[in-house]
Design an enzyme around this catalytic site. Sequence first.
Site, PDB file in Angstrom:
ATOM      1  N   GLN A   1       0.852  -1.197   0.000  1.00  0.00           N
ATOM      2  CA  GLN A   1       0.000   0.000   0.000  1.00  0.00           C
ATOM      3  C   GLN A   1       0.882   1.239   0.000  1.00  0.00           C
ATOM      4  OE1 GLN A   1      -3.415  -0.603   3.055  1.00  0.00           O
ATOM      5  NE2 GLN A   1      -1.850  -2.080   3.613  1.00  0.00           N
ATOM      6  N   ASN A   2       2.186   1.028   0.142  1.00  0.00           N
ATOM      7  CA  ASN A   2       3.090   2.176   0.263  1.00  0.00           C
ATOM      8  C   ASN A   2       3.361   2.827  -1.094  1.00  0.00           C
ATOM      9  OD1 ASN A   2       3.117   1.398   2.878  1.00  0.00           O
ATOM     10  ND2 ASN A   2       5.188   0.566   2.872  1.00  0.00           N
TER      11      ASN A   2
ATOM     12  N   HIS B   1      -1.532   1.619  -4.148  1.00  0.00           N
ATOM     13  CA  HIS B   1      -1.910   3.025  -3.984  1.00  0.00           C
ATOM     14  C   HIS B   1      -1.026   3.975  -4.784  1.00  0.00           C
ATOM     15  CE1 HIS B   1      -4.012   1.855   0.064  1.00  0.00           C
ATOM     16  NE2 HIS B   1      -4.735   1.551  -0.989  1.00  0.00           N
TER      17      HIS B   1
ATOM     18  N   CYS C   1      -3.195  13.280 -13.617  1.00  0.00           N
ATOM     19  CA  CYS C   1      -4.164  14.349 -13.825  1.00  0.00           C
ATOM     20  C   CYS C   1      -5.557  13.774 -13.599  1.00  0.00           C
ATOM     21  CB  CYS C   1      -4.055  14.928 -15.233  1.00  0.00           C
ATOM     22  SG  CYS C   1      -5.342  16.142 -15.570  1.00  0.00           S
TER      23      CYS C   1
ATOM     24  N   GLY D   1       2.960  -4.547   8.972  1.00  0.00           N
ATOM     25  CA  GLY D   1       3.009  -3.093   9.149  1.00  0.00           C
ATOM     26  C   GLY D   1       1.835  -2.342   8.569  1.00  0.00           C
TER      27      GLY D   1
ATOM     28  N   ASN E   1       3.253  -6.964  13.403  1.00  0.00           N
ATOM     29  CA  ASN E   1       2.854  -5.607  13.762  1.00  0.00           C
ATOM     30  C   ASN E   1       2.982  -5.459  15.279  1.00  0.00           C
ATOM     31  OD1 ASN E   1       1.326  -3.188  14.296  1.00  0.00           O
ATOM     32  ND2 ASN E   1       0.243  -3.482  12.349  1.00  0.00           N
ATOM     33  N   PRO E   2       3.649  -4.425  15.765  1.00  0.00           N
ATOM     34  CA  PRO E   2       3.775  -4.258  17.219  1.00  0.00           C
ATOM     35  C   PRO E   2       2.424  -4.007  17.901  1.00  0.00           C
ATOM     36  CG  PRO E   2       5.081  -2.590  16.032  1.00  0.00           C
ATOM     37  CD  PRO E   2       4.386  -3.414  14.997  1.00  0.00           C
ATOM     38  N   GLU E   3       1.415  -3.583  17.117  1.00  0.00           N
ATOM     39  CA  GLU E   3       0.108  -3.269  17.709  1.00  0.00           C
ATOM     40  C   GLU E   3      -0.956  -4.226  17.187  1.00  0.00           C
ATOM     41  OE1 GLU E   3      -0.227  -0.682  19.817  1.00  0.00           O
ATOM     42  OE2 GLU E   3       1.845   0.032  19.509  1.00  0.00           O
TER      43      GLU E   3
ATOM     44  N   ALA F   1       8.841  -4.855  11.882  1.00  0.00           N
ATOM     45  CA  ALA F   1       9.149  -5.587  10.649  1.00  0.00           C
ATOM     46  C   ALA F   1      10.658  -5.753  10.473  1.00  0.00           C
ATOM     47  CB  ALA F   1       8.556  -4.842   9.458  1.00  0.00           C
TER      48      ALA F   1
HETATM   49  C1  BJW Z   1       4.675  -1.200  12.342  1.00  0.00           C
HETATM   50  C2  BJW Z   1       5.879  -0.593  12.664  1.00  0.00           C
HETATM   51  C3  BJW Z   1       7.051  -1.353  12.457  1.00  0.00           C
HETATM   52  C4  BJW Z   1       4.307   0.838  13.037  1.00  0.00           C
HETATM   53  N1  BJW Z   1       6.953  -2.594  11.972  1.00  0.00           N
HETATM   54  N2  BJW Z   1       4.603  -2.423  11.878  1.00  0.00           N
HETATM   55  C5  BJW Z   1     -15.581  -0.512   2.524  1.00  0.00           C
HETATM   56  C6  BJW Z   1     -15.947  -0.217   3.817  1.00  0.00           C
HETATM   57  C7  BJW Z   1     -15.669   1.050   4.357  1.00  0.00           C
HETATM   58  C8  BJW Z   1     -15.036   2.038   3.603  1.00  0.00           C
HETATM   59  C9  BJW Z   1     -14.679   1.730   2.323  1.00  0.00           C
HETATM   60  C10 BJW Z   1     -14.963   0.479   1.796  1.00  0.00           C
HETATM   61  N3  BJW Z   1     -14.477   0.446   0.513  1.00  0.00           N
HETATM   62  C11 BJW Z   1     -13.906   1.629   0.254  1.00  0.00           C
HETATM   63  C12 BJW Z   1     -14.027   2.435   1.321  1.00  0.00           C
HETATM   64  C13 BJW Z   1     -13.546   3.830   1.431  1.00  0.00           C
HETATM   65  C14 BJW Z   1     -12.076   3.937   1.675  1.00  0.00           C
HETATM   66  C15 BJW Z   1     -11.718   3.253   2.989  1.00  0.00           C
HETATM   67  O1  BJW Z   1     -11.188   2.167   3.040  1.00  0.00           O
HETATM   68  N4  BJW Z   1     -11.938   3.923   4.103  1.00  0.00           N
HETATM   69  C16 BJW Z   1     -11.572   3.337   5.404  1.00  0.00           C
HETATM   70  C17 BJW Z   1     -10.652   4.298   6.147  1.00  0.00           C
HETATM   71  C18 BJW Z   1     -12.781   2.950   6.158  1.00  0.00           C
HETATM   72  N5  BJW Z   1     -11.309   3.359   0.578  1.00  0.00           N
HETATM   73  C19 BJW Z   1     -11.107   4.017  -0.554  1.00  0.00           C
HETATM   74  O2  BJW Z   1     -11.600   5.119  -0.734  1.00  0.00           O
HETATM   75  C20 BJW Z   1     -10.280   3.359  -1.628  1.00  0.00           C
HETATM   76  N6  BJW Z   1     -10.943   3.474  -2.866  1.00  0.00           N
HETATM   77  C21 BJW Z   1     -11.963   2.692  -3.215  1.00  0.00           C
HETATM   78  O3  BJW Z   1     -12.299   1.723  -2.562  1.00  0.00           O
HETATM   79  O4  BJW Z   1     -12.571   3.075  -4.377  1.00  0.00           O
HETATM   80  C22 BJW Z   1     -13.731   2.393  -4.827  1.00  0.00           C
HETATM   81  C23 BJW Z   1     -14.006   2.874  -6.244  1.00  0.00           C
HETATM   82  C24 BJW Z   1     -14.259   1.957  -7.238  1.00  0.00           C
HETATM   83  C25 BJW Z   1     -14.514   2.404  -8.532  1.00  0.00           C
HETATM   84  C26 BJW Z   1     -14.511   3.764  -8.845  1.00  0.00           C
HETATM   85  C27 BJW Z   1     -14.226   4.685  -7.843  1.00  0.00           C
HETATM   86  C28 BJW Z   1     -13.981   4.240  -6.537  1.00  0.00           C
HETATM   87  C29 BJW Z   1      -8.953   4.115  -1.805  1.00  0.00           C
HETATM   88  C30 BJW Z   1      -8.064   4.043  -0.626  1.00  0.00           C
HETATM   89  C31 BJW Z   1      -6.847   4.927  -0.856  1.00  0.00           C
HETATM   90  C32 BJW Z   1      -5.973   5.036   0.380  1.00  0.00           C
HETATM   91  N7  BJW Z   1      -5.066   6.095   0.187  1.00  0.00           N
HETATM   92  C33 BJW Z   1      -4.075   6.367   1.214  1.00  0.00           C
HETATM   93  C34 BJW Z   1      -3.294   7.650   0.827  1.00  0.00           C
HETATM   94  C35 BJW Z   1      -2.356   7.361  -0.315  1.00  0.00           C
HETATM   95  C36 BJW Z   1      -1.688   8.587  -0.791  1.00  0.00           C
HETATM   96  C37 BJW Z   1      -0.679   9.135   0.183  1.00  0.00           C
HETATM   97  O5  BJW Z   1       0.270   8.427   0.554  1.00  0.00           O
HETATM   98  O6  BJW Z   1      -0.871  10.266   0.566  1.00  0.00           O
HETATM   99  O7  BJW Z   1      -3.162   5.266   1.350  1.00  0.00           O
HETATM  100  S1  BJW Z   1      -4.774   6.494   2.829  1.00  0.00           S
HETATM  101  C38 BJW Z   1      -3.413   5.776   3.684  1.00  0.00           C
HETATM  102  O8  BJW Z   1      -3.882   4.561   4.326  1.00  0.00           O
HETATM  103  C39 BJW Z   1      -2.426   5.334   2.595  1.00  0.00           C
HETATM  104  C40 BJW Z   1      -2.045   3.952   3.075  1.00  0.00           C
HETATM  105  O9  BJW Z   1      -1.543   3.193   2.003  1.00  0.00           O
HETATM  106  C41 BJW Z   1      -3.329   3.428   3.649  1.00  0.00           C
HETATM  107  C42 BJW Z   1      -3.166   2.287   4.610  1.00  0.00           C
HETATM  108  O10 BJW Z   1      -2.459   2.665   5.737  1.00  0.00           O
HETATM  109  P1  BJW Z   1      -1.394   1.673   6.385  1.00  0.00           P
HETATM  110  O11 BJW Z   1      -0.331   1.390   5.429  1.00  0.00           O
HETATM  111  O12 BJW Z   1      -2.101   0.515   6.971  1.00  0.00           O
HETATM  112  O13 BJW Z   1      -0.749   2.602   7.502  1.00  0.00           O
HETATM  113  P2  BJW Z   1      -1.271   2.937   8.980  1.00  0.00           P
HETATM  114  O14 BJW Z   1      -0.566   4.148   9.425  1.00  0.00           O
HETATM  115  O15 BJW Z   1      -2.730   2.929   9.061  1.00  0.00           O
HETATM  116  O16 BJW Z   1      -0.761   1.694   9.839  1.00  0.00           O
HETATM  117  C43 BJW Z   1       0.615   1.461  10.112  1.00  0.00           C
HETATM  118  C44 BJW Z   1       0.718   0.195  10.925  1.00  0.00           C
HETATM  119  O17 BJW Z   1       2.086  -0.111  11.086  1.00  0.00           O
HETATM  120  C45 BJW Z   1       0.144   0.317  12.327  1.00  0.00           C
HETATM  121  O18 BJW Z   1      -0.720  -0.789  12.571  1.00  0.00           O
HETATM  122  C46 BJW Z   1       1.369   0.239  13.244  1.00  0.00           C
HETATM  123  O19 BJW Z   1       1.108  -0.447  14.476  1.00  0.00           O
HETATM  124  C47 BJW Z   1       2.323  -0.539  12.409  1.00  0.00           C
HETATM  125  N8  BJW Z   1       3.743  -0.296  12.664  1.00  0.00           N
HETATM  126  N9  BJW Z   1       5.678   0.672  13.173  1.00  0.00           N
HETATM  127  C48 BJW Z   1       5.761  -3.112  11.760  1.00  0.00           C
HETATM  128  N10 BJW Z   1       8.294  -0.827  12.786  1.00  0.00           N
HETATM  129 ZN    ZN Z   2      -5.017  16.533 -17.806  1.00  0.00          ZN
END
Ligand code: BJW
Ligand code: ZN
Length: 268
Positions: A97-98, A115, A123, A210, A236-238, A254
């Site tokens: 997802q990174n 992502h 665009c 992670g 995952n630590p949490e 990790a």
């Molecule tokens: C460690 C550590 C160490 C710390 N070692 N571990 C169904 C139900 C409900 C909602 C939805 C649904 N379907 C879709 C949605 C809406 C939405 C969604 O999921 N919302 C939820 C929040 C509820 N999803 C979307 O909108 C997605 N789109 C979609 O489904 O479109 C449908 C569609 C179809 C057709 C046409 C049009 C639309 C898109 C999701 C995009 C996510 N984007 C982001 C930003 C990316 C850009 C940027 O970087 O700025 O992606 S959000 C952000 O969260 C980023 C990440 O990739 C993503 C996930 O986060 P991640 O990686 O899990 O990080 P953290 O911080 O949450 O967790 C870190 C973890 O690491 C923690 O647990 C720590 O404990 C751990 N940790 N140190 C190991 N050393």
């Molecule tokens: Zn354009």
Amino acid sequence: MERLVELAKNLDRVVVLTGAGISAESGIPTFRGKDGLWNRYNPTELATFEAFERDPLLVWQWYLWRMHLIANASPNPGHYALARMERLYPSFLLVTQNVDGLHREAGSKNIVELHGNIFEGKCRYCGKHYSEREFAELFPFADKSFLRSVTEQELKERVFPELRRNLPVCKRCGELVGPGVVWFGEELPPAALESALRASSAAELFFSVGTSAVVQPAASLPLVAKRSGAILVEVNPEETPLSARCDFVFRESAASFLPRFVEALSSR
Ligand code: BJW
Ligand code: ZN
């Protein structure tokens, strides 16, 4: 870990899903959790198309600040261990997802970026995609070597004031181009999602590393794998909403777990 190594060495099809936590030890803040990026910023103000339309300057400042951090970061032992793990299996897919590109930098080959990539351009008005090289040409502030040549202070004091007059303008339609990432409400790259789903439903062993496992559709991949009979492992630590569904849970970072696991796996 011994028991998992015993099982893992006899399997062929492995999928690893990674999230921001694997890059935390490279100095890149996670999104959620106590040091999460979004404790200081409101996600709906920054990672949506509505936010970009409302205030492209603010959104680009936030992204350039993160791009600067990423451009100056390096892969950590967790990234390198996954690149080694790929070579131990006939079928291995790394689904991330990174948006930081650190897995590729560490040598992983078979990668799906769900992502997008923060150094590319997209665009939202006409759909044109810019590769990293094309985007650096269109928007020199996004160039990795430029970002490596300035300090964070210079970025804020010299680059940000220049930004308003230099935002990237789409060659095809003349609207403003945004970063090549997937914002909330946007579709994931269909081919990437399809490969991830296909590999997950065929996996014998699935690692969730992670990630807070809350953002969809990525968060469904481990459940798809589990439903098809895969062994599910969390690193995952949490605790996360996935923890209770896992066969093995390692409450470790990790960068500490993965190198030991891969070492144990390859020394057999
Ligand atoms: C460690 C550590 C160490 C710390 N070692 N571990 C169904 C139900 C409900 C909602 C939805 C649904 N379907 C879709 C949605 C809406 C939405 C969604 O999921 N919302 C939820 C929040 C509820 N999803 C979307 O909108 C997605 N789109 C979609 O489904 O479109 C449908 C569609 C179809 C057709 C046409 C049009 C639309 C898109 C999701 C995009 C996510 N984007 C982001 C930003 C990316 C850009 C940027 O970087 O700025 O992606 S959000 C952000 O969260 C980023 C990440 O990739 C993503 C996930 O986060 P991640 O990686 O899990 O990080 P953290 O911080 O949450 O967790 C870190 C973890 O690491 C923690 O647990 C720590 O404990 C751990 N940790 N140190 C190991 N050393
Ligand atoms: Zn354009």
